[in-house]
Design an enzyme around this catalytic site. Structure first.
Site, mmCIF file in Angstrom:
data_model
loop_
_atom_site.group_PDB
_atom_site.id
_atom_site.type_symbol
_atom_site.label_atom_id
_atom_site.label_comp_id
_atom_site.label_asym_id
_atom_site.label_seq_id
_atom_site.Cartn_x
_atom_site.Cartn_y
_atom_site.Cartn_z
ATOM 1 N N HIS A 106 -7.496 -7.768 -5.212
ATOM 2 C CA HIS A 106 -8.946 -7.730 -5.389
ATOM 3 C C HIS A 106 -9.347 -7.354 -6.816
ATOM 4 C CE1 HIS A 106 -8.660 -3.289 -4.466
ATOM 5 N NE2 HIS A 106 -9.620 -3.254 -5.364
ATOM 6 N N ASP A 136 -3.127 -7.359 -0.275
ATOM 7 C CA ASP A 136 -3.959 -7.040 -1.438
ATOM 8 C C ASP A 136 -3.107 -6.698 -2.652
ATOM 9 O OD1 ASP A 136 -6.240 -6.738 -2.922
ATOM 10 O OD2 ASP A 136 -6.694 -4.720 -2.219
ATOM 11 N N SER A 210 -8.034 1.063 -8.660
ATOM 12 C CA SER A 210 -7.411 0.032 -7.823
ATOM 13 C C SER A 210 -6.262 -0.642 -8.550
ATOM 14 C CB SER A 210 -8.445 -1.021 -7.428
ATOM 15 O OG SER A 210 -9.335 -0.525 -6.487
#
Length: 362
Positions: A106, A136, A210
């Site tokens: 992402h 992911d 992230s």
């Protein structure tokens, strides 16, 4: 970070203080007073391998006026006015001195351009080697003039609740940031997908973290920081990392093939209890009931039917639908597995040749 976040609120109404009661004897700690670790050496060791990631992507943001739809001006509007550059940021870490970098899917998304910034400020264009939406994860490659500092994988399976960890990354665009905490839980399912098995930590993880690494005290990557629970979007003390034992195999496939191939049966399943699975004693007969079989799927060709209850795969007990999905997904397409099941109260076995999971399959 993912757009969907859930807030958790803990009420204290049930707590009562009893005045005048004798205080319980303190529990004797099993460690000394000076056991809080100093992370300075660890941070110095691992930070050179942690990178900041900037992405540029094109995204349609301006709606086309209704009066222009279906006219020759619609195409002009789309090409000239309907698109703009959108910038995002995240984190990653080098796993190979040759320039291979791990991050979240992402983070890179559908980026038109990805730029990696090293700790010394060097900026390098990056190529997306491959991505995997279900876990992911994404793998990037940069071409550097010299070998990059890399960090090793650790074994997430040996991580214990209460163990100290260090998170590193680019929160809020503040590169070269480390935060510390402990592993607060393991095996968390947060509704992200069939491979939910997150490490939960109270090390501060914020937007921009992230794709960054979660280190153990030895400087090994035991997780990839992926999501948070937060009412505000900032750290609330509950963060989630994809375990390294899952990520490592995915990254190896991306590096080798540029994509991840998973096994697939073509069935919809749900968990069932003892009586339905024919287990007899409570807790020993749980299984997975087939709800639907897709026409032309590997399951259909093998003769699997709705109502069948799968109890084992290659002799290994299967007690939850999630466990069955993971086991099949981890089986190379084309390989035949032995499936134990209960059909109309009778035990049976089927040989099923696992297919290749289609894009977007459930």
């Amino acid at each position: 970070m993912p757009a969907s976040r859930r807030s958790v609120m803990l009420g204290l109404a049930g707590l009562t203080v009893l005045a005048g009661c004798t205080a319980p004897a303190p529990v004797q700690a099993q460690w000394g007073r000076n056991t809080v670790p100093d992370f300075a050496d660890l941070a110095e060791q691992v930070l050179p391998a942690v990178v900041n990631i900037a992405v540029m992507s094109e995204q349609t943001t301006t709606q086309i006026p209704p009066e222009l739809r279906g006219t020759p001006f619609e195409r002009y509007f789309r090409e000239r006015r309907g698109r703009q550059q959108v910038q995002g940021a995240g984190s990653g870490f080098v796993i190979d001195p040759a320039g291979f970098i791990v991050t979240n899917n992402h983070v890179v998304g559908n980026a038109a351009r990805v730029v990696v910034a090293l700790q010394d400020g060097t900026e390098l264009p990056a190529r997306v080697v491959g991505t995997d939406e279900l876990t992911d994860l994404a793998l990037l490659r940069v071409e550097a003039r010299a070998a990059l500092t890399a960090v090793p994988w650790g074994a997430s399976g040996s991580v214990r609740v209460g163990q100290w960890v260090l998170a590193a990354g680019n929160p809020f665009g503040l590169g070269g940031t480390v935060t510390s905490g402990i592993v607060s839980a393991r095996g968390r399912e947060i509704g992200a997908g069939p491979f939910d098995d997150f490490i939960q930590t109270d090390a501060a993880i914020n937007p921009g973290n992230s794709g960054g690494p979660l280190f153990n005290a030895s400087g090994e990557v035991i997780g990839i920081n992926t999501a948070i629970y937060s009412p505000s979007g900032a750290s609330a003390g509950i963060g989630f990392a994809t375990p390294s034992d899952l990520a490592r195999g995915v990254i190896e496939q991306l590096r080798r093939d540029g994509r991840v191939e998973r096994g697939w049966l073509g069935v919809a399943v749900q968990d069932v209890g003892d009586e339905a699975a024919g287990g007899g004693a409570p807790g020993r007969g749980r299984g997975v009931q087939v709800q639907n079989v897709e026409r032309g799927s590997p399951a259909a060709r093998a003769g699997l039917r709705p109502g069948d209850i799968v109890t084992a795969l290659n002799g290994e007990r299967v007690e939850t639908s999630r466990a069955l999905i993971r086991s099949v997904a981890g089986t190379p397409p084309g390989q035949t597995v032995r499936m134990s099941l209960v059909r109309e109260g009778r035990a049976r076995e089927l040989a099923v040749q696992v297919g290749r999971r289609p894009a977007g399959a459930g």
